[in-house]
Design a protein around this motif. Structure first.
Motif, PDB file in Angstrom:
ATOM      1  N   THR A 165       0.828  -1.213   0.000  1.00 17.28           N
ATOM      2  CA  THR A 165       0.000   0.000   0.000  1.00 17.28           C
ATOM      3  C   THR A 165       0.856   1.253   0.000  1.00 17.28           C
ATOM      4  OG1 THR A 165      -1.743  -1.172   1.203  1.00 17.28           O
ATOM      5  CG2 THR A 165      -1.800   1.239   1.246  1.00 17.28           C
ATOM      6  N   VAL A 166       1.896   1.266   0.819  1.00 15.91           N
ATOM      7  CA  VAL A 166       2.756   2.447   0.901  1.00 15.91           C
ATOM      8  C   VAL A 166       3.477   2.682  -0.416  1.00 15.91           C
ATOM      9  CG1 VAL A 166       4.762   3.459   2.040  1.00 15.91           C
ATOM     10  CG2 VAL A 166       3.055   2.220   3.387  1.00 15.91           C
ATOM     11  N   ILE A 167       4.030   1.627  -0.990  1.00 14.65           N
ATOM     12  CA  ILE A 167       4.753   1.775  -2.247  1.00 14.65           C
ATOM     13  C   ILE A 167       3.782   2.139  -3.373  1.00 14.65           C
ATOM     14  CG2 ILE A 167       6.118   0.538  -3.977  1.00 14.65           C
ATOM     15  CD1 ILE A 167       7.440  -0.980  -1.728  1.00 14.65           C
ATOM     16  N   GLY A 168       2.555   1.616  -3.311  1.00  8.07           N
ATOM     17  CA  GLY A 168       1.550   2.015  -4.301  1.00  8.07           C
ATOM     18  C   GLY A 168       1.293   3.506  -4.263  1.00  8.07           C
ATOM     19  N   ASP A 181      10.631  11.555  -4.866  1.00  5.99           N
ATOM     20  CA  ASP A 181      11.300  12.024  -3.655  1.00  5.99           C
ATOM     21  C   ASP A 181      12.329  10.991  -3.212  1.00  5.99           C
ATOM     22  OD1 ASP A 181      11.200  13.961  -1.203  1.00  5.99           O
ATOM     23  OD2 ASP A 181      11.069  11.937  -0.341  1.00  5.99           O
ATOM     24  N   GLU A 182      13.527  11.465  -2.883  1.00  6.45           N
ATOM     25  CA  GLU A 182      14.633  10.553  -2.550  1.00  6.45           C
ATOM     26  C   GLU A 182      14.305   9.660  -1.358  1.00  6.45           C
ATOM     27  OE1 GLU A 182      17.440   9.723  -3.973  1.00  6.45           O
ATOM     28  OE2 GLU A 182      16.947  10.994  -5.694  1.00  6.45           O
ATOM     29  N   ALA A 183      13.660  10.238  -0.330  1.00  6.23           N
ATOM     30  CA  ALA A 183      13.314   9.439   0.850  1.00  6.23           C
ATOM     31  C   ALA A 183      12.329   8.334   0.480  1.00  6.23           C
ATOM     32  CB  ALA A 183      12.732  10.336   1.934  1.00  6.23           C
ATOM     33  N   ASP A 184      11.339   8.674  -0.358  1.00  6.63           N
ATOM     34  CA  ASP A 184      10.374   7.661  -0.796  1.00  6.63           C
ATOM     35  C   ASP A 184      11.056   6.593  -1.639  1.00  6.63           C
ATOM     36  OD1 ASP A 184       8.327   8.990   0.473  1.00  6.63           O
ATOM     37  OD2 ASP A 184       7.649  10.044  -1.327  1.00  6.63           O
ATOM     38  N   ARG A 185      11.955   7.036  -2.490  1.00  6.02           N
ATOM     39  CA  ARG A 185      12.650   6.084  -3.358  1.00  6.02           C
ATOM     40  C   ARG A 185      13.513   5.136  -2.540  1.00  6.02           C
ATOM     41  NH1 ARG A 185      17.494   6.251  -6.588  1.00  6.02           N
ATOM     42  NH2 ARG A 185      17.218   5.188  -8.611  1.00  6.02           N
ATOM     43  N   ASP A 186      14.232   5.682  -1.554  1.00  2.00           N
ATOM     44  CA  ASP A 186      15.074   4.834  -0.710  1.00  2.00           C
ATOM     45  C   ASP A 186      14.237   3.827   0.068  1.00  2.00           C
ATOM     46  OD1 ASP A 186      17.277   6.168  -1.622  1.00  2.00           O
ATOM     47  OD2 ASP A 186      17.432   7.512   0.121  1.00  2.00           O
ATOM     48  N   TYR A 187      13.076   4.286   0.572  1.00  2.00           N
ATOM     49  CA  TYR A 187      12.205   3.383   1.327  1.00  2.00           C
ATOM     50  C   TYR A 187      11.722   2.246   0.419  1.00  2.00           C
ATOM     51  CZ  TYR A 187       7.961   1.563   3.469  1.00  2.00           C
ATOM     52  OH  TYR A 187       6.994   0.726   3.988  1.00  2.00           O
TER      53      TYR A 187
END
Length: 267
Positions: A165-168, A181-187
């Protein structure tokens, strides 16, 4: 006792009000045009020439679908307006003091008014196309949960849906932005590597490829919507010319008393 008799005198044609616009004929022509258009569009939808059928990846070319649908729309618009214009011109009541060129102008004007009434229907159709475009973008956005699940596939029988769900949501946000966003991409990369066992470089490549796929789908939908809106406007303008010409032809056939009964004869 004699009852007074009421004498009704008829007005001469000169005393009758001169209504140059015959709305009865116009409305009849507009209904005929709408009916022809509806029938042809139903046939087009049956064979897949519907603008609401956006091409998913791996299916027929989106450009080919757009060209085929545009040609079909052009045929539908021109033929329906010509049919409606002919009916309006043929059924229009004439006023006896008009010269031949004025009669042609009034007949053509009635066809043009049929077209103008039809444009209202065309505007509703254009609104439907815009809605289809939004639906297409929504469909692309809605596919992010599936793509997120695909990113996290590791062959395990039990997988948590929280990360999916989060990655979606991250994928959804990436559609309308130039970069993730870099933080989202890293996660997302960490979750992919953890869930699939892939090296971080491979997980990063999988994520970037998925984002690129989503952006390509969204761009195709936007281009498709713009192209169809332009072609719709062009076909409506060509339909105006067709309605004018057909109404003049209908008026000429009316004045000449052209007999079309042979087309409806059974033998």
């Amino acid at each position: 006792m004699n009852t007074p008799t009421q004498v009704i005198t008829g007005k001469t044609s000169a005393e009758l009000p001169a209504h140059y616009v015959d709305w009865g004929a116009i409305i009849a022509g507009a209904f005929v045009a709408a009916a022809i258009s509806s029938v042809f569009l139903a046939f087009g939808s049956a064979v897949g020439l519907s603008f609401a059928s956006l091409s998913p990846p791996g299916s027929a070319s989106l450009t080919g679908l757009a060209v085929a649908a545009a040609l079909w729309l052009l045929w539908v618009q021109v033929s329906s307006f010509m049919g409606g214009g002919y009916i309006a011109g043929r059924m229009r009541r004439t006023i006896g003091d008009a010269k031949p060129h004025e009669v042609e102008m009034r007949d053509g004007g009635h066809g043009l008014i049929v077209w103008a009434v039809g444009v209202v229907i065309g505007a509703m159709f254009a609104a439907w196309i815009a809605t289809a475009g939004v639906a297409g973008l929504t469909a692309v956005t809605g596919s992010t949960d599936y793509l997120a699940s695909k990113l996290l596939r590791s062959g395990s029988a039990t997988e948590s849906g929280g990360s999916t769900t989060v990655i979606g949501r991250i994928l959804t946000m990436s559609i309308g932005t130039s970069s993730v966003d870099e933080a989202d991409r890293d996660y997302a990369v960490r979750e992919i590597a953890t869930r699939t066992g892939l090296p971080e470089a491979d997980a990063k490549k999988r994520f970037d490829d998925t984002v690129s796929e989503l952006k390509a789908q969204a761009a195709s939908v936007r281009k498709f919507s713009i192209l169809i809106a332009f072609l719709t406007a062009a076909s409506l303008l060509i339909g105006a010319v067709g309605a004018w010409w057909a109404a003049r032809a209908g008026g000429r056939h009316r004045d000449e008393g052209i007999d079309h009964s042979r087309f409806s004869a059974w033998r």
